[in-house]
Write a protein that holds these residues in place. Structure first.
Motif, PDB file in Angstrom:
ATOM      1  N   THR A 117     -26.488  45.606 163.087  1.00 20.44           N
ATOM      2  CA  THR A 117     -28.646  45.249 163.420  1.00 20.44           C
ATOM      3  C   THR A 117     -28.950  44.449 164.577  1.00 20.44           C
ATOM      4  O   THR A 117     -29.729  44.690 165.711  1.00 20.44           O
ATOM      5  N   VAL A 118     -28.004  43.474 164.783  1.00 18.29           N
ATOM      6  CA  VAL A 118     -28.203  42.772 165.678  1.00 18.29           C
ATOM      7  C   VAL A 118     -27.925  43.559 167.651  1.00 18.29           C
ATOM      8  O   VAL A 118     -28.993  43.432 167.982  1.00 18.29           O
ATOM      9  N   THR A 119     -26.399  44.080 167.168  1.00 21.84           N
ATOM     10  CA  THR A 119     -26.626  45.548 168.618  1.00 21.84           C
ATOM     11  C   THR A 119     -27.322  45.679 169.047  1.00 21.84           C
ATOM     12  O   THR A 119     -28.100  46.540 169.881  1.00 21.84           O
ATOM     13  N   ALA A 120     -27.853  46.769 167.858  1.00 26.49           N
ATOM     14  CA  ALA A 120     -28.617  47.474 167.782  1.00 26.49           C
ATOM     15  C   ALA A 120     -29.967  47.008 168.121  1.00 26.49           C
ATOM     16  O   ALA A 120     -30.929  47.927 169.172  1.00 26.49           O
ATOM     17  N   ALA A 121     -31.011  46.051 167.289  1.00 24.67           N
ATOM     18  CA  ALA A 121     -31.488  45.140 168.014  1.00 24.67           C
ATOM     19  C   ALA A 121     -31.925  45.046 169.849  1.00 24.67           C
ATOM     20  O   ALA A 121     -32.867  45.080 170.449  1.00 24.67           O
ATOM     21  N   VAL A 122     -31.095  45.029 169.515  1.00 23.00           N
ATOM     22  CA  VAL A 122     -30.474  44.007 171.473  1.00 23.00           C
ATOM     23  C   VAL A 122     -30.566  45.264 172.172  1.00 23.00           C
ATOM     24  O   VAL A 122     -31.340  45.549 173.406  1.00 23.00           O
ATOM     25  N   GLU A 123     -30.126  46.327 171.792  1.00 31.49           N
ATOM     26  CA  GLU A 123     -29.652  47.931 173.057  1.00 31.49           C
ATOM     27  C   GLU A 123     -32.135  48.461 173.316  1.00 31.49           C
ATOM     28  O   GLU A 123     -31.675  48.712 174.049  1.00 31.49           O
ATOM     29  N   TYR A 124     -31.637  48.677 171.850  1.00 33.13           N
ATOM     30  CA  TYR A 124     -32.607  48.961 171.781  1.00 33.13           C
ATOM     31  C   TYR A 124     -34.177  47.916 173.136  1.00 33.13           C
ATOM     32  O   TYR A 124     -34.935  49.016 172.913  1.00 33.13           O
ATOM     33  N   LEU A 125     -34.317  47.081 172.925  1.00 32.42           N
ATOM     34  CA  LEU A 125     -35.212  45.910 173.945  1.00 32.42           C
ATOM     35  C   LEU A 125     -33.929  46.233 175.353  1.00 32.42           C
ATOM     36  O   LEU A 125     -35.192  45.636 175.516  1.00 32.42           O
ATOM     37  N   GLU A 126     -33.104  46.897 175.241  1.00 36.83           N
ATOM     38  CA  GLU A 126     -32.642  46.641 176.427  1.00 36.83           C
ATOM     39  C   GLU A 126     -33.534  48.138 177.445  1.00 36.83           C
ATOM     40  O   GLU A 126     -33.668  48.280 178.654  1.00 36.83           O
ATOM     41  N   THR A 138     -43.525  44.641 175.901  1.00 35.40           N
ATOM     42  CA  THR A 138     -44.343  43.686 175.611  1.00 35.40           C
ATOM     43  C   THR A 138     -43.552  42.438 175.786  1.00 35.40           C
ATOM     44  O   THR A 138     -44.115  41.458 176.272  1.00 35.40           O
ATOM     45  N   MET A 139     -42.253  42.159 175.403  1.00 38.70           N
ATOM     46  CA  MET A 139     -41.524  41.254 175.467  1.00 38.70           C
ATOM     47  C   MET A 139     -41.031  40.670 176.283  1.00 38.70           C
ATOM     48  O   MET A 139     -41.574  39.754 176.403  1.00 38.70           O
ATOM     49  N   ARG A 140     -40.872  41.485 177.050  1.00 39.19           N
ATOM     50  CA  ARG A 140     -40.557  41.233 178.717  1.00 39.19           C
ATOM     51  C   ARG A 140     -41.576  40.437 179.476  1.00 39.19           C
ATOM     52  O   ARG A 140     -41.526  39.850 179.811  1.00 39.19           O
ATOM     53  N   ILE A 141     -43.071  41.750 179.460  1.00 39.46           N
ATOM     54  CA  ILE A 141     -44.212  40.645 179.569  1.00 39.46           C
ATOM     55  C   ILE A 141     -44.625  39.078 179.555  1.00 39.46           C
ATOM     56  O   ILE A 141     -44.942  38.042 179.769  1.00 39.46           O
ATOM     57  N   LEU A 156     -42.222  50.760 173.600  1.00 36.89           N
ATOM     58  CA  LEU A 156     -43.399  49.762 173.643  1.00 36.89           C
ATOM     59  C   LEU A 156     -43.300  48.043 173.517  1.00 36.89           C
ATOM     60  O   LEU A 156     -43.605  47.118 173.846  1.00 36.89           O
ATOM     61  N   ALA A 157     -42.006  48.106 172.173  1.00 39.11           N
ATOM     62  CA  ALA A 157     -41.397  46.665 172.451  1.00 39.11           C
ATOM     63  C   ALA A 157     -41.032  45.834 173.192  1.00 39.11           C
ATOM     64  O   ALA A 157     -41.091  44.300 173.029  1.00 39.11           O
ATOM     65  N   TYR A 165     -38.485  52.074 184.619  1.00 37.24           N
ATOM     66  CA  TYR A 165     -39.083  53.457 184.143  1.00 37.24           C
ATOM     67  C   TYR A 165     -38.849  54.794 185.378  1.00 37.24           C
ATOM     68  O   TYR A 165     -38.626  55.652 184.590  1.00 37.24           O
ATOM     69  N   MET A 166     -39.113  54.042 185.759  1.00 37.63           N
ATOM     70  CA  MET A 166     -38.997  55.016 187.433  1.00 37.63           C
ATOM     71  C   MET A 166     -37.437  55.686 187.029  1.00 37.63           C
ATOM     72  O   MET A 166     -37.542  57.595 187.222  1.00 37.63           O
ATOM     73  N   TYR A 167     -36.746  55.076 186.876  1.00 39.69           N
ATOM     74  CA  TYR A 167     -35.308  55.194 187.329  1.00 39.69           C
ATOM     75  C   TYR A 167     -34.343  56.424 185.711  1.00 39.69           C
ATOM     76  O   TYR A 167     -33.808  57.416 185.649  1.00 39.69           O
ATOM     77  N   TYR A 168     -35.027  55.840 185.004  1.00 37.44           N
ATOM     78  CA  TYR A 168     -35.187  56.549 183.035  1.00 37.44           C
ATOM     79  C   TYR A 168     -35.576  58.261 183.499  1.00 37.44           C
ATOM     80  O   TYR A 168     -35.850  58.662 183.085  1.00 37.44           O
ATOM     81  N   HIS A 169     -37.298  57.695 183.623  1.00 34.57           N
ATOM     82  CA  HIS A 169     -38.022  59.124 183.361  1.00 34.57           C
ATOM     83  C   HIS A 169     -38.115  59.899 184.467  1.00 34.57           C
ATOM     84  O   HIS A 169     -38.298  61.154 184.436  1.00 34.57           O
ATOM     85  N   PHE A 170     -37.654  59.724 185.650  1.00 30.94           N
ATOM     86  CA  PHE A 170     -37.612  60.277 186.759  1.00 30.94           C
ATOM     87  C   PHE A 170     -36.571  60.727 187.509  1.00 30.94           C
ATOM     88  O   PHE A 170     -36.754  61.604 188.441  1.00 30.94           O
TER      89      PHE A 170
END
Length: 230
Positions: A3-12, A20-23, A16-17, A65-70
């Motif tokens: 669960t922790v590993t999945a959460a870390v991967e999600y935040l990387e 928000t966390m990074r800002i 939206l989460a 964002y640019m790298y992932y989406h474009f």
């Protein structure tokens, strides 16, 4: 553990989460460093550090964002521009007082480091950002005392003072001269009813210890409060 590993991967990733966390984390880390500079009455305080750190984080977020989406762009190149471009803020915080005293170098270095912390948080390298924030905070607070102990005969000293409203600089010059203290630059911060605030650069011609100089200043009539600014 999964669960922790999945959460870390999600935040990387970019969502939206994580945004928000990074800002928020970049603002907190920048603010922690800036609080000490604000207490030292430096030109760049908590809000400046928060904005620098958050801005750097936004640059890395945008690059990711640019790298992932474009499938284009290079976050490393964007970050490199921040590292070199932040110099104008650092240069603006460096002040030459008197003839030889340079102030603001620690503030300038802190701004540059805050930008680097923002870059690490912005790309999702949270651990490095938090550890670096703690290290910078420790350097600016605790190691300052060690530096004062090792370098006790500074030629130029910068002090923050609160004076009675009736006190004039000419009065202080007469008081300081016998103690071997020469006033270089005076920056009046605020004048309020009953007292005034100022940052004064003093030339320590007799190479007295900081403790001795501070003890002398505390005994000068008209000085309500005094402390070193850096």
């Amino acid at each position: 553990m999964e669960t922790v590993t999945a959460a870390v991967e999600y935040l990387e990733g970019i969502n939206l989460a994580s945004i928000t966390m990074r800002i928020v984390m970049s603002m907190v880390c920048g603010g922690v460093i800036g609080i000490e500079r604000g207490k030292a009455h430096q030109p760049a305080g908590m809000r400046t550090y928060m904005l620098v750190c958050m801005g750097a984080a936004m640059v890395m977020l945008t690059g990711q964002y640019m790298y992932y989406h474009f499938q284009t762009g290079d976050p490393a190149r964007l970050g490199a521009q921040v590292v070199s471009g932040i110099g104008f803020l650092g240069a603006g915080s460096i002040i030459i007082s008197g003839k030889t005293k340079i102030k603001g170098l620690t503030t300038a270095a802190g701004l540059w480091t805050a930008a680097c912390i923002g870059l690490s948080i912005g790309i999702g390298f949270y651990e490095a950002g938090i550890i670096a924030t703690l290290a910078v905070s420790l350097t600016m607070t605790q190691l300052k005392k060690l530096e004062y102990h090792l370098i006790f005969d500074d030629v130029w000293l910068s002090v923050y003072v609160e004076l009675d409203d009736a006190v004039k600089m000419t009065d202080l010059v007469r008081e300081f001269s016998p103690a071997g203290l020469v006033i270089g630059e005076v920056q009046i911060e605020k004048k309020r009813k009953g007292f005034q605030k100022a940052v004064i650069s003093l030339k320590n011609t007799e190479h007295k210890s900081r403790e001795a100089v501070l003890q002398f200043l505390e005994g000068v009539e008209g000085i309500q409060f005094v402390k070193y600014t850096a």
